[in-house]
Design a protein around this motif. Sequence first.
Motif, PDB file in Angstrom:
ATOM      1  N   PRO A 281       0.800  -1.237   0.000  1.00  0.00           N
ATOM      2  CA  PRO A 281       0.000   0.000   0.000  1.00  0.00           C
ATOM      3  C   PRO A 281       0.823   1.273   0.000  1.00  0.00           C
ATOM      4  N   LEU A 282       1.956   1.289   0.717  1.00  0.00           N
ATOM      5  CA  LEU A 282       2.774   2.498   0.734  1.00  0.00           C
ATOM      6  C   LEU A 282       3.361   2.781  -0.639  1.00  0.00           C
ATOM      7  N   ALA A 283       3.715   1.727  -1.359  1.00  0.00           N
ATOM      8  CA  ALA A 283       4.252   1.903  -2.705  1.00  0.00           C
ATOM      9  C   ALA A 283       3.180   2.382  -3.667  1.00  0.00           C
ATOM     10  N   VAL A 284       1.981   1.825  -3.553  1.00  0.00           N
ATOM     11  CA  VAL A 284       0.874   2.252  -4.412  1.00  0.00           C
ATOM     12  C   VAL A 284       0.559   3.724  -4.172  1.00  0.00           C
ATOM     13  N   GLN A 285       0.498   4.115  -2.909  1.00  0.00           N
ATOM     14  CA  GLN A 285       0.182   5.505  -2.587  1.00  0.00           C
ATOM     15  C   GLN A 285       1.299   6.437  -3.050  1.00  0.00           C
ATOM     16  N   ALA A 286       2.547   5.996  -2.915  1.00  0.00           N
ATOM     17  CA  ALA A 286       3.666   6.823  -3.384  1.00  0.00           C
ATOM     18  C   ALA A 286       3.617   6.970  -4.900  1.00  0.00           C
ATOM     19  N   ALA A 287       3.268   5.887  -5.599  1.00  0.00           N
ATOM     20  CA  ALA A 287       3.168   5.949  -7.059  1.00  0.00           C
ATOM     21  C   ALA A 287       2.081   6.932  -7.480  1.00  0.00           C
ATOM     22  N   LYS A 288       0.954   6.922  -6.782  1.00  0.00           N
ATOM     23  CA  LYS A 288      -0.112   7.868  -7.107  1.00  0.00           C
ATOM     24  C   LYS A 288       0.345   9.308  -6.838  1.00  0.00           C
ATOM     25  N   ARG A 289       1.041   9.484  -5.731  1.00  0.00           N
ATOM     26  CA  ARG A 289       1.546  10.815  -5.387  1.00  0.00           C
ATOM     27  C   ARG A 289       2.494  11.328  -6.474  1.00  0.00           C
TER      28      ARG A 289
ATOM     29  N   PRO B 204      12.799   6.407   1.466  1.00  0.00           N
ATOM     30  CA  PRO B 204      12.101   5.860   2.641  1.00  0.00           C
ATOM     31  C   PRO B 204      11.407   4.532   2.354  1.00  0.00           C
ATOM     32  N   LEU B 205      10.933   4.329   1.119  1.00  0.00           N
ATOM     33  CA  LEU B 205      10.295   3.049   0.792  1.00  0.00           C
ATOM     34  C   LEU B 205      11.273   1.891   0.938  1.00  0.00           C
ATOM     35  N   MET B 206      12.537   2.131   0.609  1.00  0.00           N
ATOM     36  CA  MET B 206      13.536   1.064   0.684  1.00  0.00           C
ATOM     37  C   MET B 206      13.784   0.595   2.112  1.00  0.00           C
ATOM     38  N   ARG B 207      13.346   1.366   3.097  1.00  0.00           N
ATOM     39  CA  ARG B 207      13.541   1.023   4.504  1.00  0.00           C
ATOM     40  C   ARG B 207      12.323   0.349   5.116  1.00  0.00           C
ATOM     41  N   THR B 208      11.273   0.111   4.329  1.00  0.00           N
ATOM     42  CA  THR B 208      10.040  -0.463   4.873  1.00  0.00           C
ATOM     43  C   THR B 208      10.104  -1.984   4.935  1.00  0.00           C
ATOM     44  N   GLU B 209       9.264  -2.541   5.797  1.00  0.00           N
ATOM     45  CA  GLU B 209       9.126  -3.993   5.892  1.00  0.00           C
ATOM     46  C   GLU B 209       8.563  -4.565   4.592  1.00  0.00           C
ATOM     47  N   ASP B 210       7.706  -3.778   3.934  1.00  0.00           N
ATOM     48  CA  ASP B 210       7.066  -4.278   2.715  1.00  0.00           C
ATOM     49  C   ASP B 210       8.072  -4.506   1.588  1.00  0.00           C
TER      50      ASP B 210
ATOM     51  N   VAL C 112       2.064  -5.487   4.804  1.00  0.00           N
ATOM     52  CA  VAL C 112       1.423  -5.028   6.031  1.00  0.00           C
ATOM     53  C   VAL C 112       1.284  -3.510   6.078  1.00  0.00           C
ATOM     54  N   GLY C 113       1.855  -2.797   5.113  1.00  0.00           N
ATOM     55  CA  GLY C 113       1.700  -1.353   5.066  1.00  0.00           C
ATOM     56  C   GLY C 113       2.633  -0.607   6.003  1.00  0.00           C
ATOM     57  N   ARG C 114       3.808  -1.159   6.221  1.00  0.00           N
ATOM     58  CA  ARG C 114       4.810  -0.446   7.027  1.00  0.00           C
ATOM     59  C   ARG C 114       6.221  -0.892   6.640  1.00  0.00           C
TER      60      ARG C 114
END
Length: 275
Positions: A219-227, A250-256, A273-275
Amino acid sequence: MSKAQEKTAAPQEVLYDVLEHIATITLNAPERMNTISGPMLDQLTARLLEANADKNVRVVILTGAGRAFCAGLDLRAMTGGGGGGTGILSGSIVSTSLDLRNTPPTVLHEMEKPTICALNGGAAGYGMDTALGCDMRIMAKSAKLAAAFCKRGLVPESGGTWFLPRLIGWEKAAKLIFTGRTLSAEESVEWGLASEVVPDEELMPRARALAKEIAANAPLAVQAAKRMMRMGLNEPFPEHVHHVYLQLLPLMRTEDVKEGMTAFMEKRQPNFVGR
């Protein structure tokens, strides 16, 4: 009855439901073809903001109850025909500014979560603009898009003049707005205003299937792509590449990201998991 009780007893003109990371927002005034009223605008804004803030929500589906998605603004209320005589065309209300934080078109445009409009029926005027404000549109076979603004002496007041040239180019947008033409579901796909047409009874299953496909991704990647897509509409390429890089860090540091890479190597479906 107290004011709190009156507020509680007020009809819900916008329904809200969350299931499997998908929020479904439904315009709920079928007796008037979901024409936009003041309460509906307020409730729609509140539900959009709620979905955007809910970490459990990964995708939003916007649809309507009954045989129409949204037939535009409630003209009776606009002209004062609802009995109070306070419509914006009655001369008793004059506003020189908008609070862009609370207008549904702006709130919808600023949504971080992907949005799918499931057009269950006709979308005219404000309803058409609202559909265009979503990231994707799926139309029931009986649905139509009606750009009837100029036929009512108006302009697309809720984003159409911004969306249409970007979606279909200047000439097609000009033809649609200036003529006030109504497009069938099939014509809407041909013009590039919707991705697909499905039988009426298959609309929500198809919209949910698409939403589930999106919700299965990080989800964080999808939201970043939309942004990044939204920012890219208004910035030069070199600046955009720089902004994408800053978003990637920051995405590279996520659990996802770790889960996505591990799942790829292990040839299995990832569990984000979105984090």
